[in-house]
Design an enzyme around this catalytic site. Structure first.
Site, PDB file in Angstrom:
ATOM      1  N   ASP A 161      20.628 -36.389 -99.013  1.00  0.00           N
ATOM      2  CA  ASP A 161      20.409 -36.137 -97.594  1.00  0.00           C
ATOM      3  C   ASP A 161      20.863 -37.333 -96.763  1.00  0.00           C
ATOM      4  OD1 ASP A 161      19.482 -35.429 -95.097  1.00  0.00           O
ATOM      5  OD2 ASP A 161      17.357 -35.677 -95.587  1.00  0.00           O
ATOM      6  N   ASP A 196      13.334 -31.036 -91.346  1.00  0.00           N
ATOM      7  CA  ASP A 196      12.736 -32.372 -91.307  1.00  0.00           C
ATOM      8  C   ASP A 196      11.483 -32.390 -90.445  1.00  0.00           C
ATOM      9  OD1 ASP A 196      14.538 -34.037 -92.885  1.00  0.00           O
ATOM     10  OD2 ASP A 196      16.028 -33.609 -91.343  1.00  0.00           O
TER      11      ASP A 196
END
Length: 215
Positions: free
Chosen positions: A175, A40
């Protein structure tokens, strides 16, 4: 006893290791069968900032492939860091900060670099509004939590986008908030399952069972 057989590839979100990168633990995960890291990157698009290119070389040395998830507004400045790193296999970025021509520009840029390209969607962003773009993609990243931090609870509102995504010919990555007690709700509908805190809290034998399909 929980069924730990999951016929989809698990990607470990690096977020739980944000403040203490643990190479030995990652090497153990690799030995257990993990092959994919979900990486991320955030700027002020969300209420947090995390990785900005750190540890990619170490992840490559261990043997991981990396899916980069860009939760950013300053994509023009941030994207080049990931376009040419050999560990990076897939790159997705969020649609919400950009208009359609800008999204098309970045899709082309990622494709030109030889990476698989995806668009990422908050569960509050209707996938159907981007139908023509999605048909050009290798995958979509569907958020099942609000983007910006780990350890949040799975939000079933993602099923609206999940249902829509099945109409297109691209892989689906989900996610956020995935744990053993809900993974079987979504495993038949997706190709990649991102797990962070829900993965790191498992006993080792549980991880090994969960990762059998990665081998």
């Amino acid at each position: 006893m929980l069924n730990l057989v999951v016929n989809r590839e698990i990607a470990f979100s690096l977020l739980p290791l944000l403040h203490q990168f643990d190479r030995k633990l990652l090497e153990q995960f690799f030995a257990d069968g993990l092959r994919l890291i979900h990486y991320d990157v955030m700027d002020h698009f969300v209420d947090n900032t995390v990785f900005q290119g750190e540890h990619l070389d170490e992840l490559q040395q261990i043997g991981f492939q990396v899916n980069v998830h860009l939760m950013v507004q300053a994509l023009e400045q941030i994207l080049p860091v990931y376009l040419h790193h050999q560990a990076v296999k897939r790159i997705s970025f969020h649609v919400e900060p950009f208009d359609i021509p800008t999204i098309k520009h970045f899709i082309a840029q990622i494709k030109q670099a030889g990476k698989q390209v995806g668009l990422a969607f908050k569960f509050t962003t209707p996938l159907v509004n981007y139908e023509r773009l999605v048909q050009q993609l290798d995958f979509v990243t569907l958020m099942s939590v609000p983007p910006g931090k780990g350890g949040q609870a799975f939000n079933s509102a993602v099923f609206n986008n999940l249902k829509q995504a099945h109409k297109y010919h691209c892989s689906i990555e989900i996610d956020g908030g995935i744990k053993l007690d809900n993974i079987h709700q979504i495993q038949d509908d997706v190709n990649f399952i991102v797990m962070g805190s829900g993965f790191i809290k498992l006993e080792r034998w549980q991880r090994q069972q969960l990762l059998k399909t990665n081998q």
